[in-house]
Write a protein that holds these residues in place. Structure first.
Motif, PDB file in Angstrom:
ATOM      1  N   LYS A 252      -7.294  21.033  -8.897  1.00 11.42           N
ATOM      2  CA  LYS A 252      -6.613  19.796  -8.539  1.00 11.42           C
ATOM      3  C   LYS A 252      -7.147  19.323  -7.210  1.00 11.42           C
ATOM      4  CE  LYS A 252      -2.197  17.480  -8.380  1.00 11.42           C
ATOM      5  NZ  LYS A 252      -0.769  17.530  -8.658  1.00 11.42           N
ATOM      6  N   GLU A 253      -7.473  18.042  -7.162  1.00 11.78           N
ATOM      7  CA  GLU A 253      -7.943  17.427  -5.930  1.00 11.78           C
ATOM      8  C   GLU A 253      -7.021  17.828  -4.782  1.00 11.78           C
ATOM      9  OE1 GLU A 253      -8.166  13.093  -5.138  1.00 11.78           O
ATOM     10  OE2 GLU A 253      -9.416  13.064  -6.929  1.00 11.78           O
ATOM     11  N   GLY A 254      -7.601  18.261  -3.669  1.00 12.81           N
ATOM     12  CA  GLY A 254      -6.796  18.520  -2.477  1.00 12.81           C
ATOM     13  C   GLY A 254      -6.080  19.849  -2.473  1.00 12.81           C
TER      14      GLY A 254
ATOM     15  N   GLU B  98     -19.781  12.071  -5.748  1.00  7.28           N
ATOM     16  CA  GLU B  98     -18.594  11.350  -5.279  1.00  7.28           C
ATOM     17  C   GLU B  98     -17.341  12.211  -5.468  1.00  7.28           C
ATOM     18  OE1 GLU B  98     -18.396   7.326  -6.684  1.00  7.28           O
ATOM     19  OE2 GLU B  98     -20.502   6.957  -6.207  1.00  7.28           O
ATOM     20  N   ASP B  99     -17.104  12.633  -6.732  1.00 12.00           N
ATOM     21  CA  ASP B  99     -15.927  13.475  -6.993  1.00 12.00           C
ATOM     22  C   ASP B  99     -16.193  14.941  -6.640  1.00 12.00           C
ATOM     23  OD1 ASP B  99     -14.210  11.483  -8.296  1.00 12.00           O
ATOM     24  OD2 ASP B  99     -15.753  11.490  -9.859  1.00 12.00           O
ATOM     25  N   LEU B 100     -17.446  15.333  -6.744  1.00 12.18           N
ATOM     26  CA  LEU B 100     -17.811  16.755  -6.714  1.00 12.18           C
ATOM     27  C   LEU B 100     -19.225  16.883  -6.154  1.00 12.18           C
ATOM     28  CD1 LEU B 100     -16.923  19.552  -7.931  1.00 12.18           C
ATOM     29  CD2 LEU B 100     -18.109  18.889 -10.003  1.00 12.18           C
TER      30      LEU B 100
ATOM     31  N   VAL C 232     -14.793  20.063  -3.989  1.00 12.07           N
ATOM     32  CA  VAL C 232     -14.102  18.970  -4.692  1.00 12.07           C
ATOM     33  C   VAL C 232     -13.659  17.966  -3.634  1.00 12.07           C
ATOM     34  CG1 VAL C 232     -12.136  18.347  -6.119  1.00 12.07           C
ATOM     35  CG2 VAL C 232     -13.324  20.521  -6.513  1.00 12.07           C
ATOM     36  N   VAL C 233     -14.024  16.700  -3.832  1.00 10.27           N
ATOM     37  CA  VAL C 233     -13.718  15.653  -2.860  1.00 10.27           C
ATOM     38  C   VAL C 233     -12.289  15.149  -3.090  1.00 10.27           C
ATOM     39  CG1 VAL C 233     -14.425  13.388  -1.989  1.00 10.27           C
ATOM     40  CG2 VAL C 233     -16.157  15.018  -2.823  1.00 10.27           C
ATOM     41  N   ASP C 234     -11.500  15.180  -2.012  1.00 12.24           N
ATOM     42  CA  ASP C 234     -10.131  14.655  -2.087  1.00 12.24           C
ATOM     43  C   ASP C 234     -10.173  13.179  -1.694  1.00 12.24           C
ATOM     44  OD1 ASP C 234      -7.452  14.212  -2.152  1.00 12.24           O
ATOM     45  OD2 ASP C 234      -6.947  15.577  -0.499  1.00 12.24           O
ATOM     46  N   ASP C 235     -10.577  12.341  -2.670  1.00 17.22           N
ATOM     47  CA  ASP C 235     -10.720  10.916  -2.390  1.00 17.22           C
ATOM     48  C   ASP C 235      -9.367  10.223  -2.476  1.00 17.22           C
ATOM     49  OD1 ASP C 235     -10.167  10.505  -5.146  1.00 17.22           O
ATOM     50  OD2 ASP C 235     -12.283  10.805  -5.628  1.00 17.22           O
ATOM     51  N   LEU C 236      -9.378   8.903  -2.365  1.00 18.01           N
ATOM     52  CA  LEU C 236      -8.123   8.135  -2.445  1.00 18.01           C
ATOM     53  C   LEU C 236      -8.085   7.301  -3.717  1.00 18.01           C
ATOM     54  CD1 LEU C 236      -7.892   6.981   1.285  1.00 18.01           C
ATOM     55  CD2 LEU C 236      -6.533   8.748   0.143  1.00 18.01           C
TER      56      LEU C 236
ATOM     57  N   PRO D  44      -7.291   6.624  -7.548  1.00 24.11           N
ATOM     58  CA  PRO D  44      -6.505   7.147  -8.671  1.00 24.11           C
ATOM     59  C   PRO D  44      -7.416   7.311  -9.887  1.00 24.11           C
ATOM     60  CG  PRO D  44      -5.576   5.088  -7.803  1.00 24.11           C
ATOM     61  CD  PRO D  44      -6.941   5.225  -7.228  1.00 24.11           C
ATOM     62  N   GLU D  45      -7.381   8.499 -10.495  1.00 26.91           N
ATOM     63  CA  GLU D  45      -8.294   8.791 -11.605  1.00 26.91           C
ATOM     64  C   GLU D  45      -7.552   9.587 -12.663  1.00 26.91           C
ATOM     65  OE1 GLU D  45     -12.076  10.213  -9.028  1.00 26.91           O
ATOM     66  OE2 GLU D  45     -10.080  10.710  -8.346  1.00 26.91           O
ATOM     67  N   PRO D  46      -8.037   9.551 -13.898  1.00 25.08           N
ATOM     68  CA  PRO D  46      -7.531  10.520 -14.874  1.00 25.08           C
ATOM     69  C   PRO D  46      -8.140  11.884 -14.547  1.00 25.08           C
ATOM     70  CG  PRO D  46      -9.311   9.245 -15.846  1.00 25.08           C
ATOM     71  CD  PRO D  46      -9.086   8.688 -14.462  1.00 25.08           C
ATOM     72  N   THR D  47      -7.724  12.930 -15.242  1.00 18.77           N
ATOM     73  CA  THR D  47      -8.380  14.233 -15.072  1.00 18.77           C
ATOM     74  C   THR D  47      -9.839  14.094 -15.503  1.00 18.77           C
ATOM     75  OG1 THR D  47      -6.344  15.459 -15.367  1.00 18.77           O
ATOM     76  CG2 THR D  47      -8.380  16.645 -15.838  1.00 18.77           C
ATOM     77  N   GLU D  48     -10.743  14.579 -14.687  1.00 16.85           N
ATOM     78  CA  GLU D  48     -12.175  14.393 -14.953  1.00 16.85           C
ATOM     79  C   GLU D  48     -12.876  15.745 -15.092  1.00 16.85           C
ATOM     80  OE1 GLU D  48     -12.808  10.115 -12.738  1.00 16.85           O
ATOM     81  OE2 GLU D  48     -13.148  11.920 -11.547  1.00 16.85           O
ATOM     82  N   VAL D  49     -13.955  15.738 -15.857  1.00 15.87           N
ATOM     83  CA  VAL D  49     -14.631  17.001 -16.183  1.00 15.87           C
ATOM     84  C   VAL D  49     -16.115  16.941 -15.810  1.00 15.87           C
ATOM     85  CG1 VAL D  49     -15.244  18.602 -18.051  1.00 15.87           C
ATOM     86  CG2 VAL D  49     -13.015  17.477 -18.070  1.00 15.87           C
TER      87      VAL D  49
HETATM   88 CA   LIG Z   1     -12.155  12.018  -7.570  1.00 13.60          CA
END
Ligand SMILES: [Ca+2]
Ligand SMILES: [Ca+2]
Ligand SMILES: [Ca+2]
Ligand SMILES: [Ca+2]
Length: 448
Positions: A130-132, A238-240, A290-294, A296-301
């Motif tokens: 989980k992010e963060g 970006e996310d990872l 894992v990037v704790d961005d701002l 809102p996203e669905p669960t991503e793989v």
């Molecule tokens: Ca993300």
């Protein structure tokens, strides 16, 4: 009487046979490439010191020189693929009717046995993150690499901006905190040599898989980066990332840099590297961030892939294939829900009137939060596209139409209004129309 006497006479004259040399044991029937095979045979009997030999044995298997002649028995050992001529995968397979023979010079004893040599297989465990949030971490153990410290770093990248229509609108430099996480590499058996394995982060994200391809949108368009095809895919970089920056190299619980992990620092984004399992290690880790961005996203793989054994004897799967495991990232952005002022979930509004609703934010955040509301289902029975507008009371207690709800940091609830517009029914349709309202997810996609 005669028979009895004869038996007794034979019994008395029989000399005891010398002890037959005899081997005791049941050696393991499986050996592994690159892994020590060891067996200690027991023996008894014989008139003098016993000698041992192997027949029909694979070339990697041998008997140890026995210096201690007082001990009965012998040690048999070898490393398939390495000892007896470095034959590698040629040592794979079953050898039947290997025989160990022991003799005291006069008589011999023997034992047949079989050994099958198998690959030492590498597998990978995925991670649900989980992010963060920090990943639950392993306990330290002799057979494991040092467990990475789950410290946080920061990561900066150029975030794509969009116009209201989703067209590319330049980029903005953003810096977000990261959390360390890892996937687990398992080696079936402890190798006698160091094993080096190359890894790589991959994702199905494809910026050329756009919605509305007839509009020929550029890959930076929201219709491409956040298209239906790309829903649920991680954007690597970006996310990872494997590593946010060189200074952020992972450390163990005592703060010492992890030496078993090397990253390829040649590209703009770090996505690959090599993990080294020292001899005897059967569990190691590939740390990433894992990037704790701002956003809102669905669960991503994403996928972690072991691409190649660079050194040592180990097999990716049961052939020379890649080994893959999923990394899923659950979002931690605040969640918006809407209810009537009385807490209900549906309501009726007469045309050209306004009713008030409550928008509630749940989840942690560190900045203000914006949400654009829209119709999120099909309209039935009406000719118009727009049958309502979102409004909010101004200082004069009048309703103004608004573009989006803005939640200041300390405020998690907003009362807003929905004004039902006059509309024309289609022929033969009922009077009422249902207009489900929710967060405009396609507008929100990729926006912080
Ligand atoms: Ca993300
Ligand atoms: Ca994402
Ligand atoms: Ca976040
Ligand atoms: Ca997010």
């Amino acid at each position: 009487g005669v028979a009895l006497i004869a038996l007794a006479a034979t019994g008395c004259k029989t000399e005891k046979d010398p002890d037959q040399p005899t081997l005791l044991g049941a050696p393991p029937t499986t050996a592994y490439l690159g892994v020590e095979y060891y067996y200690n045979w027991g023996a008894y009997g014989g008139e003098s010191i016993l000698d041992y030999s192997l027949t029909n044995a694979p070339s990697w298997l041998a008997l140890e020189d026995t210096s201690n002649k007082a001990r009965q028995g012998i040690i048999m050992r070898g490393v398939p693929g390495l000892s007896g001529g470095n034959r590698g995968e040629a040592d794979l397979g079953q050898t039947e009717n290997i025989e160990i023979v022991t003799t005291d010079g006069r008589m011999a004893g023997f034992q047949p046995f079989d050994i099958e040599v198998k690959r030492n297989v590498v597998t990978l465990d995925g991670a649900n993150l989980k992010e963060g949030e920090s990943q639950a971490s392993e306990d330290e153990s002799e057979e494991r690499c040092a467990v990475p410290e789950m410290d946080a770093g920061t990561y900066s990248y150029e975030l794509q901006k969009f116009t209201d229509e989703g067209a590319p609108d330049g980029t903005e430099s953003v810096t977000y905190p990261t959390k360390r996480a890892y996937v687990k590499v398992n080696l079936d058996q402890p190798s006698v040599t160091e094993v080096k394995i190359a890894f790589e982060l991959r994702s199905d994200f494809d910026p050329t898989a756009c919605d509305n391809p007839e509009n020929d949108p550029p890959p930076e368009h929201q219709d491409c980066r956040y298209s239906r095809a790309n829903t649920g895919t991680v954007i690597i970089g970006e996310d990872l990332i494997a590593l946010s920056e060189e200074l952020n190299h992972p450390v163990d619980k005592e703060g010492n840099p992890l030496e078993y992990i090397e990253y390829d620092m040649t590209g703009d984004t770090v996505t690959s590297g090599v993990v080294t399992l020292k001899p005897g290690i059967t569990e190691c880790y590939i740390p990433f961030e894992v990037v704790d961005d701002l956003i809102p996203e669905p669960t991503e793989v994403a996928t972690m892939v072991l691409t190649e054994v660079r050194q040592g004897i180990a097999s990716l799967g049961n052939g020379s294939v890649e080994v893959k495991a999923n990394i899923s990232i659950e979002d931690n952005e605040p969640l918006l829900s809407i209810e009537t002022v009385n807490g209900g979930s549906r309501d009726t509004i007469n045309t050209e009137t306004t009713r008030e609703y409550r928008a509630i934010l749940t989840g942690d955040r560190k900045t203000l939060f914006r949400a654009k509301l829209a119709r999120i289902g099909a309209l039935t029975g009406v000719a118009e596209d727009e049958t309502f507008e979102i409004v909010q009371k101004n200082a004069q207690d009048d309703y103004d139409e608004i573009e989006e709800l803005v939640f200041p940091l300390e405020q998690d609830e907003i009362i807003f209004g929905v004004r039902a517009l006059a509309y024309n029914n289609l022929q033969d349709e009922l009077d009422d129309n249902a207009a489900p309202i929710g967060v405009d997810v396609s507008y929100q996609a990729g926006r912080a």
